[in-house]
Design a protein around this motif. Sequence first.
Motif, mmCIF file in Angstrom:
data_model
loop_
_atom_site.group_PDB
_atom_site.id
_atom_site.type_symbol
_atom_site.label_atom_id
_atom_site.label_comp_id
_atom_site.label_asym_id
_atom_site.label_seq_id
_atom_site.Cartn_x
_atom_site.Cartn_y
_atom_site.Cartn_z
ATOM 1 N N SER A 78 0.833 -1.205 0.000
ATOM 2 C CA SER A 78 0.000 0.000 0.000
ATOM 3 C C SER A 78 0.867 1.253 0.000
ATOM 4 C CB SER A 78 -0.930 0.009 1.217
ATOM 5 O OG SER A 78 -1.844 -1.067 1.152
ATOM 6 N N TYR A 79 2.078 1.122 0.513
ATOM 7 C CA TYR A 79 3.032 2.228 0.527
ATOM 8 C C TYR A 79 3.834 2.203 -0.776
ATOM 9 C CZ TYR A 79 2.403 2.466 5.658
ATOM 10 O OH TYR A 79 1.907 2.584 6.927
ATOM 11 N N THR A 80 3.749 3.246 -1.548
ATOM 12 C CA THR A 80 4.538 3.291 -2.780
ATOM 13 C C THR A 80 5.976 3.679 -2.460
ATOM 14 O OG1 THR A 80 3.957 5.612 -3.193
ATOM 15 C CG2 THR A 80 2.525 3.905 -4.153
ATOM 16 N N LYS A 81 6.901 3.228 -3.292
ATOM 17 C CA LYS A 81 8.308 3.561 -3.117
ATOM 18 C C LYS A 81 8.618 4.859 -3.846
ATOM 19 C CE LYS A 81 10.250 -1.007 -2.293
ATOM 20 N NZ LYS A 81 11.307 -1.989 -2.658
ATOM 21 N N GLU A 82 9.181 5.816 -3.116
ATOM 22 C CA GLU A 82 9.468 7.132 -3.664
ATOM 23 C C GLU A 82 10.908 7.527 -3.339
ATOM 24 O OE1 GLU A 82 7.121 8.392 -5.458
ATOM 25 O OE2 GLU A 82 5.398 7.225 -4.766
ATOM 26 N N ALA A 83 11.395 8.551 -4.017
ATOM 27 C CA ALA A 83 12.739 9.083 -3.764
ATOM 28 C C ALA A 83 12.706 10.594 -3.893
ATOM 29 C CB ALA A 83 13.747 8.480 -4.731
ATOM 30 N N PHE A 84 13.279 11.266 -2.908
ATOM 31 C CA PHE A 84 13.388 12.726 -2.919
ATOM 32 C C PHE A 84 14.836 13.072 -3.233
ATOM 33 C CE2 PHE A 84 14.111 16.754 -0.516
ATOM 34 C CZ PHE A 84 13.271 17.555 -1.269
ATOM 35 N N VAL A 85 15.054 13.760 -4.327
ATOM 36 C CA VAL A 85 16.407 14.055 -4.803
ATOM 37 C C VAL A 85 16.688 15.550 -4.707
ATOM 38 C CG1 VAL A 85 18.012 13.891 -6.736
ATOM 39 C CG2 VAL A 85 16.304 12.086 -6.376
ATOM 40 N N GLN A 86 17.810 15.864 -4.073
ATOM 41 C CA GLN A 86 18.291 17.231 -3.972
ATOM 42 C C GLN A 86 19.743 17.246 -4.432
ATOM 43 O OE1 GLN A 86 15.844 19.438 -3.689
ATOM 44 N NE2 GLN A 86 16.204 20.334 -1.695
ATOM 45 N N GLY A 87 19.982 17.728 -5.646
ATOM 46 C CA GLY A 87 21.342 17.714 -6.173
ATOM 47 C C GLY A 87 21.854 16.295 -6.304
ATOM 48 N N THR A 88 22.939 15.994 -5.597
ATOM 49 C CA THR A 88 23.511 14.646 -5.639
ATOM 50 C C THR A 88 23.052 13.778 -4.470
ATOM 51 O OG1 THR A 88 25.467 15.401 -4.424
ATOM 52 C CG2 THR A 88 25.576 15.455 -6.832
ATOM 53 N N ASP A 89 22.169 14.303 -3.639
ATOM 54 C CA ASP A 89 21.703 13.576 -2.457
ATOM 55 C C ASP A 89 20.280 13.058 -2.651
ATOM 56 O OD1 ASP A 89 24.093 14.114 -1.057
ATOM 57 O OD2 ASP A 89 23.331 16.108 -0.511
ATOM 58 N N THR A 90 20.000 11.902 -2.071
ATOM 59 C CA THR A 90 18.689 11.271 -2.205
ATOM 60 C C THR A 90 18.198 10.775 -0.856
ATOM 61 O OG1 THR A 90 19.164 10.540 -4.467
ATOM 62 C CG2 THR A 90 17.394 9.403 -3.310
ATOM 63 N N MET A 105 18.872 14.805 8.047
ATOM 64 C CA MET A 105 17.904 15.753 8.602
ATOM 65 C C MET A 105 17.657 16.898 7.630
ATOM 66 S SD MET A 105 15.773 16.924 10.807
ATOM 67 C CE MET A 105 15.884 15.572 11.977
ATOM 68 N N LYS A 106 18.699 17.367 6.975
ATOM 69 C CA LYS A 106 18.531 18.448 5.991
ATOM 70 C C LYS A 106 17.600 17.999 4.861
ATOM 71 C CE LYS A 106 19.534 22.404 3.917
ATOM 72 N NZ LYS A 106 18.871 22.218 2.607
ATOM 73 N N LEU A 107 17.791 16.781 4.374
ATOM 74 C CA LEU A 107 16.922 16.255 3.327
ATOM 75 C C LEU A 107 15.500 16.096 3.833
ATOM 76 C CD1 LEU A 107 19.292 13.586 1.744
ATOM 77 C CD2 LEU A 107 18.301 15.559 0.545
ATOM 78 N N LEU A 108 15.354 15.653 5.080
ATOM 79 C CA LEU A 108 14.020 15.491 5.663
ATOM 80 C C LEU A 108 13.307 16.834 5.749
ATOM 81 C CD1 LEU A 108 11.811 13.843 7.069
ATOM 82 C CD2 LEU A 108 13.079 14.163 9.217
ATOM 83 N N ILE A 109 14.009 17.856 6.206
ATOM 84 C CA ILE A 109 13.415 19.201 6.300
ATOM 85 C C ILE A 109 12.963 19.676 4.923
ATOM 86 C CG2 ILE A 109 13.958 21.628 6.759
ATOM 87 C CD1 ILE A 109 15.755 20.626 9.069
ATOM 88 N N ASP A 110 13.791 19.427 3.922
ATOM 89 C CA ASP A 110 13.431 19.833 2.558
ATOM 90 C C ASP A 110 12.241 19.020 2.035
ATOM 91 O OD1 ASP A 110 15.450 21.684 2.595
ATOM 92 O OD2 ASP A 110 16.864 20.475 1.447
ATOM 93 N N LEU A 111 12.194 17.745 2.402
ATOM 94 C CA LEU A 111 11.062 16.907 1.991
ATOM 95 C C LEU A 111 9.764 17.410 2.609
ATOM 96 C CD1 LEU A 111 9.984 14.347 0.565
ATOM 97 C CD2 LEU A 111 10.507 13.087 2.679
ATOM 98 N N VAL A 112 9.816 17.774 3.886
ATOM 99 C CA VAL A 112 8.639 18.343 4.551
ATOM 100 C C VAL A 112 8.204 19.613 3.827
ATOM 101 C CG1 VAL A 112 7.792 19.434 6.669
ATOM 102 C CG2 VAL A 112 9.160 17.330 6.799
#
Length: 257
Positions: free
Chosen positions: A24-36, A128-135
């Motif tokens: 039920s949970y789809t697989k996703e990826a949040f990409v910021q520059g070279t970080d995922t 944490m930086k990626l998480l903040i950006d994802l939020v």
Amino acid sequence: MKKFLCLALFFFILHQTSMAQNNSYTKEAFVQGTDTLLYRLLLPENFDPAKEYPVLFVLHGAGERGNNNEAQLTHGGKLFQSERMRKDFPAIVVFPQCPTNDFWANVQFKNTNERFAFQKGGEPGKAMKLLIDLVGNFRSLKYTDNDRFYVGGLSMGGMGTLEILRRKPRVFAAAFAICGGDNVENVKKYKKIPLWFFHGEKDNVVPVEKSKVVVAELQRLNAPEVKLTLYPEANHNSWDPAFAEPELLTWLFSHRR
């Protein structure tokens, strides 16, 4: 041979059941520059992009770090896709996965009885930086209710919950922290956010005092709503009784900024 086949069938069914629960949970990826930052996403049943939905971020513990975009659902995954959750609390649920060599919170580890040295201030780590950006990315979507963003986590994720609250205190309507902790000098930054803490009194990984001192400081600062539930016989796996608390979902989703 028959016994072996029965055992193999049992584990096959168990694996298939687990896969069905996680599908039920789809697989996703949040990409910021070279970080995922990998994450799993659960949308409400009968999702309608013309509506606005609350959003919950669930932060896993250190044992579920990695890059398989799967392990983070180990604890809590079933609860947030339960029939009760889907029916009574339709929400967007996000389970990000912290990479193996990173940590949600700014913590220094020591080979002493005071194993966790929580830092005051400082720059966030990469996860944490990626998480903040994802939020922030979710807050920009038209179908999310920005007055109803929530976060919660267990162990490392409980620590990460308190970290993101101090870094983004105006974002979240309520939060829960299971067997986590923080530097008490950070507490004043999130004292206005309703918080429910859970901890096992026999925890030999993250001592129960790590939650108690944060709660005591919130109470000293006259925080408007802080709850602490202790489990006298629980060790580090206090997430099991915490996720079984019948009022957790009701309490969490009753709050609005």
